[in-house]
Design a protein around this motif. Sequence first.
Motif, PDB file in Angstrom:
ATOM      1  N   GLN A 140       0.841  -1.181   0.000  1.00  0.00           N
ATOM      2  CA  GLN A 140       0.000   0.000   0.000  1.00  0.00           C
ATOM      3  C   GLN A 140       0.888   1.246   0.000  1.00  0.00           C
ATOM      4  N   VAL A 171       0.733   5.596  -0.404  1.00  0.00           N
ATOM      5  CA  VAL A 171       0.037   6.869  -0.532  1.00  0.00           C
ATOM      6  C   VAL A 171       1.109   7.913  -0.825  1.00  0.00           C
ATOM      7  N   ARG A 231      -1.553  -1.530  -3.965  1.00  0.00           N
ATOM      8  CA  ARG A 231      -2.485  -0.417  -4.166  1.00  0.00           C
ATOM      9  C   ARG A 231      -1.721   0.898  -4.021  1.00  0.00           C
ATOM     10  N   VAL A 247      -2.136   5.208  -4.115  1.00  0.00           N
ATOM     11  CA  VAL A 247      -2.930   6.434  -4.137  1.00  0.00           C
ATOM     12  C   VAL A 247      -1.989   7.592  -4.442  1.00  0.00           C
ATOM     13  N   VAL A 283     -10.152   7.289   0.097  1.00  0.00           N
ATOM     14  CA  VAL A 283      -8.880   6.867   0.679  1.00  0.00           C
ATOM     15  C   VAL A 283      -9.122   5.990   1.909  1.00  0.00           C
ATOM     16  N   VAL A 336      -7.541   2.269   1.168  1.00  0.00           N
ATOM     17  CA  VAL A 336      -6.345   1.963   1.953  1.00  0.00           C
ATOM     18  C   VAL A 336      -6.780   1.327   3.272  1.00  0.00           C
ATOM     19  N   ASP A 337      -6.167   0.207   3.616  1.00  0.00           N
ATOM     20  CA  ASP A 337      -6.423  -0.437   4.899  1.00  0.00           C
ATOM     21  C   ASP A 337      -5.417   0.117   5.897  1.00  0.00           C
ATOM     22  N   TRP A 338      -5.857   1.101   6.673  1.00  0.00           N
ATOM     23  CA  TRP A 338      -4.942   1.784   7.590  1.00  0.00           C
ATOM     24  C   TRP A 338      -4.580   0.930   8.802  1.00  0.00           C
ATOM     25  N   VAL A 389       1.390   0.873   5.668  1.00  0.00           N
ATOM     26  CA  VAL A 389       1.265   1.726   4.483  1.00  0.00           C
ATOM     27  C   VAL A 389       2.577   2.499   4.332  1.00  0.00           C
ATOM     28  N   SER A 403       4.665   0.496   9.110  1.00  0.00           N
ATOM     29  CA  SER A 403       4.506   1.451   8.017  1.00  0.00           C
ATOM     30  C   SER A 403       5.801   2.225   7.806  1.00  0.00           C
TER      31      SER A 403
END
Length: 274
Positions: free
Chosen positions: A69, A71, A95, A97, A139, A143-145, A149, A178
């Motif tokens: 993931q 961002v 994924r 973003v 978002v 996105v799986d927070w 990430v 993350s």
Amino acid sequence: MPDNIASLGSASTARIYDAAQGGKQNFSADREALEAAERLSADAATALVAHHQHVCRVVRHLAGLGVDQFVLYGTGLPSTGPAHETIHEVFPLARVVYAEQDPYMVAHAMAVTGKGSDRVRIVACDLADPAELLDEPMVRTFVDWAEPVAVGVLSVHEIPAWNVSWTARLRAALAPGSHLWLTALSMDAYDDGMRAAVEEANRHLGLSVHFRSREEVMALFDGLELLDPGLVWVPQWRPDGSEVDMAPELTAWLGGVARLGPSRYGWEGESAWR
């Protein structure tokens, strides 16, 4: 295309970035701004290429660790070699973003990239307040927070140096394992005369660009563990031999990647790049 699309007469940092890569998503005002920068420093366009190479090396490394993931704030969405292509070469199911401020670049990306992959999303975001993206419904669902990430804020120059509050909210949203990745413009390697000339040129072009010292950039990582080689000029971050031919400090870009807590991926590949 939105009515508030950027004026062809106004330069945009995102489109200047694209122009430096030899892309087509830019206007004459952006090319003129790049030429003005090159009159101050012959290395201006090369420095932007160096930043783009850094972006590709970082996302390749993180995707290789298993990060699925991403961002990415303010990548500029260049029409040549966008980050998601590099990521998906390594991890096709990742994924991605993109958060961008320039409405022209957002519209173009949605028309081309956004519709071409169910693994990529494009959102508009005020780059002066990156944490606002956390409230974006798409978002929050894409996105799986609760899982790791990789958040890259590659537009720190849009944020005044005194403002560090946005980092706390971003960091609070990130799960252990993350990564927080920042690049920032720094004139530490240039004298006061060049600094003043660059700031005057940016004012003339209507660009909001904030430079930071190395200490100010390090403060944004306070309490976090930086991956090797730490906070460095972008050509020095895990070089692979393809870097531009210029003194690293003259790029004026500092970059660093930090890990938040223990990694779920285990091996961090620290020896692979040496």
